[in-house]
Scaffold this motif. Structure first.
Motif, PDB file in Angstrom:
ATOM      1  N   TYR A  73       0.852  -1.198   0.000  1.00 29.08           N
ATOM      2  CA  TYR A  73       0.000   0.000   0.000  1.00 29.08           C
ATOM      3  C   TYR A  73       0.885   1.246   0.000  1.00 29.08           C
ATOM      4  O   TYR A  73       1.751   1.401   0.872  1.00 29.08           O
ATOM      5  N   PRO A  74       0.694   2.166  -0.942  1.00 34.34           N
ATOM      6  CA  PRO A  74       1.609   3.307  -1.067  1.00 34.34           C
ATOM      7  C   PRO A  74       1.307   4.473  -0.137  1.00 34.34           C
ATOM      8  O   PRO A  74       1.837   5.564  -0.341  1.00 34.34           O
ATOM      9  N   GLY A  75       0.503   4.249   0.903  1.00 34.51           N
ATOM     10  CA  GLY A  75       0.121   5.340   1.781  1.00 34.51           C
ATOM     11  C   GLY A  75       0.741   5.314   3.151  1.00 34.51           C
ATOM     12  O   GLY A  75       0.335   6.062   4.036  1.00 34.51           O
ATOM     13  N   TYR A  76       1.743   4.449   3.370  1.00 30.90           N
ATOM     14  CA  TYR A  76       2.451   4.431   4.649  1.00 30.90           C
ATOM     15  C   TYR A  76       3.597   5.436   4.634  1.00 30.90           C
ATOM     16  O   TYR A  76       4.121   5.810   3.587  1.00 30.90           O
ATOM     17  N   GLY A  77       4.066   5.766   5.848  1.00 33.09           N
ATOM     18  CA  GLY A  77       5.298   6.543   5.932  1.00 33.09           C
ATOM     19  C   GLY A  77       6.492   5.760   5.434  1.00 33.09           C
ATOM     20  O   GLY A  77       7.528   6.334   5.093  1.00 33.09           O
ATOM     21  N   SER A  78       6.358   4.431   5.383  1.00 34.65           N
ATOM     22  CA  SER A  78       7.443   3.577   4.906  1.00 34.65           C
ATOM     23  C   SER A  78       7.255   3.151   3.456  1.00 34.65           C
ATOM     24  O   SER A  78       7.971   2.271   2.976  1.00 34.65           O
ATOM     25  N   SER A  79       6.288   3.741   2.745  1.00 31.23           N
ATOM     26  CA  SER A  79       6.098   3.389   1.337  1.00 31.23           C
ATOM     27  C   SER A  79       5.899   4.613   0.445  1.00 31.23           C
ATOM     28  O   SER A  79       6.403   4.640  -0.682  1.00 31.23           O
ATOM     29  N   TYR A  80       5.165   5.634   0.926  1.00 29.55           N
ATOM     30  CA  TYR A  80       4.940   6.812   0.079  1.00 29.55           C
ATOM     31  C   TYR A  80       6.250   7.449  -0.394  1.00 29.55           C
ATOM     32  O   TYR A  80       6.405   7.753  -1.582  1.00 29.55           O
ATOM     33  N   PRO A  81       7.242   7.646   0.488  1.00 36.01           N
ATOM     34  CA  PRO A  81       8.498   8.252   0.009  1.00 36.01           C
ATOM     35  C   PRO A  81       9.216   7.405  -1.043  1.00 36.01           C
ATOM     36  O   PRO A  81       9.977   7.938  -1.855  1.00 36.01           O
ATOM     37  N   ASP A  82       8.966   6.087  -1.032  1.00 31.95           N
ATOM     38  CA  ASP A  82       9.560   5.234  -2.060  1.00 31.95           C
ATOM     39  C   ASP A  82       9.090   5.646  -3.448  1.00 31.95           C
ATOM     40  O   ASP A  82       9.800   5.458  -4.440  1.00 31.95           O
ATOM     41  N   LEU A  83       7.877   6.193  -3.531  1.00 27.81           N
ATOM     42  CA  LEU A  83       7.344   6.639  -4.821  1.00 27.81           C
ATOM     43  C   LEU A  83       7.740   8.069  -5.131  1.00 27.81           C
ATOM     44  O   LEU A  83       7.208   8.689  -6.054  1.00 27.81           O
ATOM     45  N   GLN A  84       8.691   8.595  -4.350  1.00 24.54           N
ATOM     46  CA  GLN A  84       9.232   9.929  -4.591  1.00 24.54           C
ATOM     47  C   GLN A  84      10.751   9.873  -4.718  1.00 24.54           C
ATOM     48  O   GLN A  84      11.440  10.857  -4.468  1.00 24.54           O
ATOM     49  N   GLY A  85      11.253   8.712  -5.079  1.00 27.76           N
ATOM     50  CA  GLY A  85      12.688   8.579  -5.309  1.00 27.76           C
ATOM     51  C   GLY A  85      13.524   8.469  -4.053  1.00 27.76           C
ATOM     52  O   GLY A  85      14.755   8.567  -4.114  1.00 27.76           O
ATOM     53  N   ALA A  86      12.880   8.260  -2.909  1.00 26.67           N
ATOM     54  CA  ALA A  86      13.600   8.140  -1.644  1.00 26.67           C
ATOM     55  C   ALA A  86      13.671   6.680  -1.222  1.00 26.67           C
ATOM     56  O   ALA A  86      13.068   5.799  -1.845  1.00 26.67           O
ATOM     57  N   LEU A  87      14.388   6.426  -0.145  1.00 26.95           N
ATOM     58  CA  LEU A  87      14.363   5.133   0.519  1.00 26.95           C
ATOM     59  C   LEU A  87      13.597   5.317   1.820  1.00 26.95           C
ATOM     60  O   LEU A  87      14.041   6.037   2.718  1.00 26.95           O
ATOM     61  N   ALA A  88      12.420   4.694   1.911  1.00 27.31           N
ATOM     62  CA  ALA A  88      11.609   4.768   3.128  1.00 27.31           C
ATOM     63  C   ALA A  88      11.842   3.505   3.942  1.00 27.31           C
ATOM     64  O   ALA A  88      11.888   2.403   3.387  1.00 27.31           O
ATOM     65  N   LEU A  89      11.962   3.655   5.254  1.00 28.15           N
ATOM     66  CA  LEU A  89      12.386   2.551   6.108  1.00 28.15           C
ATOM     67  C   LEU A  89      11.460   2.383   7.302  1.00 28.15           C
ATOM     68  O   LEU A  89      11.179   3.337   8.039  1.00 28.15           O
ATOM     69  N   LEU A  90      10.995   1.152   7.488  1.00 25.99           N
ATOM     70  CA  LEU A  90      10.109   0.812   8.601  1.00 25.99           C
ATOM     71  C   LEU A  90      10.902   0.192   9.749  1.00 25.99           C
ATOM     72  O   LEU A  90      11.763  -0.659   9.529  1.00 25.99           O
ATOM     73  N   PHE A  91      10.567   0.614  10.972  1.00 29.32           N
ATOM     74  CA  PHE A  91      11.128   0.008  12.189  1.00 29.32           C
ATOM     75  C   PHE A  91       9.971  -0.323  13.126  1.00 29.32           C
ATOM     76  O   PHE A  91       9.046   0.469  13.289  1.00 29.32           O
ATOM     77  N   GLU A  92      10.044  -1.490  13.740  1.00 30.66           N
ATOM     78  CA  GLU A  92       9.012  -1.920  14.687  1.00 30.66           C
ATOM     79  C   GLU A  92       9.690  -2.429  15.954  1.00 30.66           C
ATOM     80  O   GLU A  92      10.487  -3.363  15.910  1.00 30.66           O
ATOM     81  N   GLN A  93       9.351  -1.797  17.068  1.00 35.14           N
ATOM     82  CA  GLN A  93       9.934  -2.144  18.370  1.00 35.14           C
ATOM     83  C   GLN A  93       8.874  -2.805  19.249  1.00 35.14           C
ATOM     84  O   GLN A  93       7.746  -2.318  19.332  1.00 35.14           O
ATOM     85  N   ALA A  94       9.241  -3.912  19.900  1.00 35.52           N
ATOM     86  CA  ALA A  94       8.337  -4.502  20.891  1.00 35.52           C
ATOM     87  C   ALA A  94       8.001  -3.447  21.945  1.00 35.52           C
ATOM     88  O   ALA A  94       8.884  -2.751  22.448  1.00 35.52           O
ATOM     89  N   SER A  95       6.733  -3.321  22.277  1.00 35.91           N
ATOM     90  CA  SER A  95       6.282  -2.207  23.112  1.00 35.91           C
ATOM     91  C   SER A  95       6.217  -2.569  24.590  1.00 35.91           C
ATOM     92  O   SER A  95       5.746  -3.641  24.965  1.00 35.91           O
ATOM     93  N   SER A  96       6.673  -1.637  25.415  1.00 32.64           N
ATOM     94  CA  SER A  96       6.447  -1.778  26.859  1.00 32.64           C
ATOM     95  C   SER A  96       5.056  -1.273  27.219  1.00 32.64           C
ATOM     96  O   SER A  96       4.561  -1.530  28.313  1.00 32.64           O
ATOM     97  N   ARG A  97       4.425  -0.548  26.303  1.00 29.48           N
ATOM     98  CA  ARG A  97       3.069   0.009  26.485  1.00 29.48           C
ATOM     99  C   ARG A  97       2.861   0.461  27.924  1.00 29.48           C
ATOM    100  O   ARG A  97       1.981   0.030  28.641  1.00 29.48           O
ATOM    101  N   GLY A  98       3.700   1.394  28.319  1.00 34.04           N
ATOM    102  CA  GLY A  98       3.779   1.854  29.701  1.00 34.04           C
ATOM    103  C   GLY A  98       5.250   1.941  30.058  1.00 34.04           C
ATOM    104  O   GLY A  98       6.098   2.098  29.185  1.00 34.04           O
ATOM    105  N   HIS A  99       5.597   1.814  31.298  1.00 33.81           N
ATOM    106  CA  HIS A  99       6.985   2.002  31.732  1.00 33.81           C
ATOM    107  C   HIS A  99       7.764   0.711  31.892  1.00 33.81           C
ATOM    108  O   HIS A  99       8.976   0.684  31.705  1.00 33.81           O
TER     109      HIS A  99
END
Length: 847
Positions: free
Chosen positions: A309-335
């Motif tokens: 899907y070209p509407g992510y922050g990690s995909s839209y820039p790819d369609l503008q000649g950039a390299l878009a990069l996704l990072f996913e961190q396991a969440s502490s969802r709190g402290h």
């Protein structure tokens, strides 16, 4: 006792600083300029000890820009709740003082007519974007650390980064959602910290902080640009065209860390150059691996997520000649929270995001020539490559709805797509720098190499707007449209002492009608077509045309005219005056086929168990486009709420387990009095399953005993793929719409595209007049759908059904007519349910 407590507090603070203070994050970046305040010194607590509010983050960035000649700050927009969206620009003082000339040199590589070769001489542009999902908070804290490192560190490493790059830091893409979550996490924080997963700190109340003010997922909005956060970002983006863009997220607590490359791209014929998703991702991945290896963090790549899907922050820039990069961190969802491998702390999650931020800068600087050459080739190929379709351009334009035309042209211009006006049509050539975005807007796909998608598999936005686009083998362009500010206005309505006629075909007609009704003017709608003499000559009027009879008002003719005139001026809609009730053709204005319209008084159920995305889409539509007040009733308050104040109740997808038999009867009794219940997707399924309507769901035909086959054994490892393909993550289908039905008023074409992202399949009603929209014989337009879902369930089903409940009616949508605030083509179906619902009588046929 007091001194002892104070000493203990100091000891615990120092201990925390030692464990999670400056050295924990970036001791290898010393020495630091002591004149630059650390985030800890500015905030009054170590990073990770508290969740930091957006205003504190912004204040710190302003402080950095104030005290350092390495930083500049700008406001690129405001959220719905009026929070600032800021960008901190960081580089050497020399680069910042010459930023305009560096920018000009950088944009030479975006200009397809330029042949610049100085790839290594211009600083690389890096845009670090954080916290698009508000309750994934670690990355904004990492933004503070990254900004401080770049502004304060005097290490040779950082000096090299500054010399060879311009870094743009957007610390919080979704401030409204972030602050909702920040308030929650901080207010439920305990001392000592509680890691129990079931503790309130780790479980937000509905609608949670992931989304923005209207409960939209902003990581789906880069392409659709419905919200001000995205509109501001797109305007900034197309001014700067960075080479690298980051998109930081969080995922389940028991996960580790993810960085690209992702799963292979889903389409068999992707429009993105393979150098992007193969070469560049593999070029950057070792940098992240090394950074995380150095601190002992575990990670994975390639087996999850997709950038289809070209509407992510990690995909839209790819369609503008950039390299878009996704990072996913396991969440502490709190402290701090328990996991299968012990406890995960907020500072730990922040450190991984920080390390990836610095690694991104390092990788970009060390490969800036490769990135610049890639971006240059990307835009040059955009104007030289030919589309496999053989088309040179696309032509579109609705003859009856200028505001929907305008909305679509506005949308294309936001993405810097060139649009031309030729007669009463619009032409979009493929030979232009945004060639691939044009393909995204108009092309449809039916073949995919994958069957499981992280999100949508269809996004041909021309279908979102119900724009019947035609591919052209050659392009005669006409005059270029650069702005819609001077869009053609309808003929001004003149004063009449008899009647006014509002053309319902126009997208803005519901907003104009709402304005007129809220001013106390009585109106009726045409349930048959007619032609009449007007101030603009003889005009043909479609089903749904709204009539304002002057003599039947409690206001003077001058007051009525002023209201009508302002409605036209405000919403730019076609309104005509007439001085006779005798029609040229069809029904006269005194006909009983003109039916008085009630002013909609709308409520919607929200709260735990309700799908907040769909609820937000309804709220956003009525708030921002129709300007209609909507009462949002929490399910926990439903028992004591009186429905008698409303004539329309909306229920979007949800479980509705809180509604017991007494409350369900309350709804049925209220509808039975003549009111309207509108259900969307899983709420329609709920209504049928609770037998509140006499409708049925489409089910798989039972196999005869002789046709039953033994279950085929399948590899266990493929289970998720096989099961996942039966999801309907998002595809576009064609329905046949009854345009003579009040729900179809304002449509001229009976074939309408709809968006389906659920497995709610409703059988056509047994009443022959109640199936308003049914999927066509060959309904598939765009996106992935399994053969089983298409043939067994969808083709025999209805998309929109009306069902009698006593003296009222339930309007059941199988699909979502308001999906992501972008489905201009089907919004009218939903709005018709609001404005005409109480006038829908269901002919009794004995069924």
């Amino acid at each position: 006792m007091k001194p002892t407590h104070k000493l203990l507090s100091v000891f615990l603070f120092l201990l925390t600083c030692n464990v999670f203070g400056q050295d924990y994050f970036f001791k290898d970046k010393a020495p630091f300029n002591s004149n630059i305040p650390t985030p800890e010194a500015f905030l009054g607590y170590p990073i990770g000890e508290q969740h930091t509010r957006h205003d504190q983050i912004v204040a710190y960035f302003y402080k950095l820009a104030e005290v350092s000649d390495r930083a500049q700050i700008e406001v690129y927009g405001y959220t719905h709740e009026k929070r600032k969206l800021v960008m901190l620009t960081i580089s050497t003082p020399e680069n910042l003082s010459n930023l305009s000339s560096i920018k000009a040199a950088h944009l030479q590589f975006v200009d397809h007519t330029s042949n610049a070769k100085n790839y290594n001489e211009v600083p690389v542009f890096i845009q670090l974007g954080y916290n698009v999902h508000g309750n994934e908070p670690s990355s904004s804290e990492a933004a503070l650390l990254t900004a401080y490192t770049l502004v304060a560190s005097n290490s040779n490493e950082v000096q090299n980064y500054l010399k060879n790059s311009v870094v743009f830091i957007d610390p919080t893409i979704n401030p409204d959602g972030r602050d909702r979550h920040t308030q929650w996490a901080n207010q439920y924080k305990s001392t000592p910290l509680v890691s129990d997963n079931i503790d309130a700190e780790h479980n937000e109340m509905w609608p949670r902080g992931r989304t923005n003010h209207y409960w939209f997922d902003l990581n789906r909005d880069w392409l659709l640009a419905v919200n001000p956060e995205s509109q501001g970002k797109l305007k900034w983006y197309h001014e700067w065209y960075p080479n690298v863009v980051t998109d930081f997220h969080e995922m389940g607590t028991n996960s580790n860390y993810f960085f690209e490359p992702m799963k292979p791209i889903g389409s068999q014929d992707p429009i993105m150059p393979k150098e992007n998703y193969e070469d560049l991702n593999n070029l950057f991945a070792p940098y992240y691996a090394k950074a995380l290896d150095n601190i002992g963090s575990f990670y994975f790549t390639k087996e999850a997520f997709d950038g289809t899907y070209p509407g992510y922050g990690s995909s839209y820039p790819d369609l503008q000649g950039a390299l878009a990069l996704l990072f996913e961190q396991a969440s502490s969802r709190g402290h701090v929270q328990d996991t299968d491998y012990g406890k995960i702390t907020f500072p730990f999650t922040i450190r991984n995001q920080y390390q990836s931020s610095i690694a991104t800068i390092k990788a970009a600087v060390e490969n800036k020539a490769t990135l610049r050459k890639y971006q240059q080739d990307f835009f040059k190929s955009a104007v030289t490559k030919k589309a496999k379709s053989g088309f040179a351009a696309y032509e579109f334009g609705d003859a009856y709805d200028q505001n929907r035309n305008k909305a679509f042209v506005d949308f294309l211009l936001k993405h810097h797509i060139k649009v031309y006006k030729k007669g009463n049509k619009f032409v979009v050539p493929l030979k232009q720098p945004q060639h691939r975005m044009v393909q995204t807007m108009f092309e449809t796909y039916s073949k995919f190499r994958d069957s499981v998608f992280y999100d949508a598999s269809a996004w041909s936005v021309s279908n979102f707007y119900d724009m019947k686009a035609k591919g052209l083998k050659s392009a005669r362009l006409g005059s270029e449209i650069t702005s819609t500010k001077n869009w053609e206005k309808p003929i001004s309505v003149t004063k009449s002492d008899y009647a006014y006629l509002l053309d319902w075909d126009d997208y803005n007609a519901p907003a104009a009608l709402n304005y007129i009704q809220r001013k106390g003017v009585q109106v009726s709608a045409a349930f048959k077509k007619f032609s009449a003499k007007t101030n603009a000559g003889e005009q043909s009027f479609n089903y749904g045309t709204v009539m304002i009879p002057v003599s039947k008002q409690k206001k003077s003719s001058a007051e009525v005219y002023e209201i009508v005139r302002k409605a036209q001026e405000k919403f730019n809609v076609p309104i005509y005056s007439t001085n006779t009730g005798f029609s040229v053709k069809g029904i006269d204005l005194g006909s009983n086929n003109f039916r008085k319209l009630q002013q909609p008084k709308v409520a919607m159920l929200i709260g735990d168990g309700v799908y907040s995305y769909e609820a937000g889409e309804v709220w956003h539509l009525l708030d921002t486009r129709v300007h209609m007040p909507l009462t949002k009733i929490q399910l926990r308050n439903f028992r004591r709420a009186s429905l008698d104040k409303y004539n329309t109740l909306v229920m979007v997808s949800g479980s509705y387990t809180q509604l017991d038999s007494i409350q369900r009867k309350k709804i049925s009794d209220w509808v039975g009095k003549g009111n309207t219940l509108i259900t969307i997707a899983r709420a329609s399924q709920w209504l049928i399953n609770r037998k509140m309507v006499k409708e049925s769901l489409t089910k798989k035909p039972k196999a005869k005993e002789k046709d039953k086959k033994a279950t085929k054994r399948l590899p266990y490892v493929d289970a998720s793929e096989h099961i996942g393909r039966e999801r309907l993550g998002g595809a576009i289908f064609e329905v046949d719409l009854d345009v003579t039905h009040p729900l179809g008023f304002g449509y001229r074409n009976t074939k309408v595209p709809v968006y389906k992202n659920n497995r709610v399949f409703i059988q056509p009603s047994k009443n022959p007049y109640s199936t308003v929209a049914k999927y066509t014989a060959n309904p598939h337009i765009d996106g992935f759908v399994s053969t089983k879902n298409l043939e067994t369930f969808l083709k025999p089903s209805a998309s929109l059904v009306v069902s009698r409940i006593g003296g009222g009616r339930a309007i059941l949508f199988a699909d979502n007519p308001n999906f992501r605030g972008a489905w201009y083509g089907t919004n009218k179906l939903f709005l018709n349910a609001l404005f005409f619902g109480n006038n829908i009588s269901i002919p009794f046929t004995g069924n």
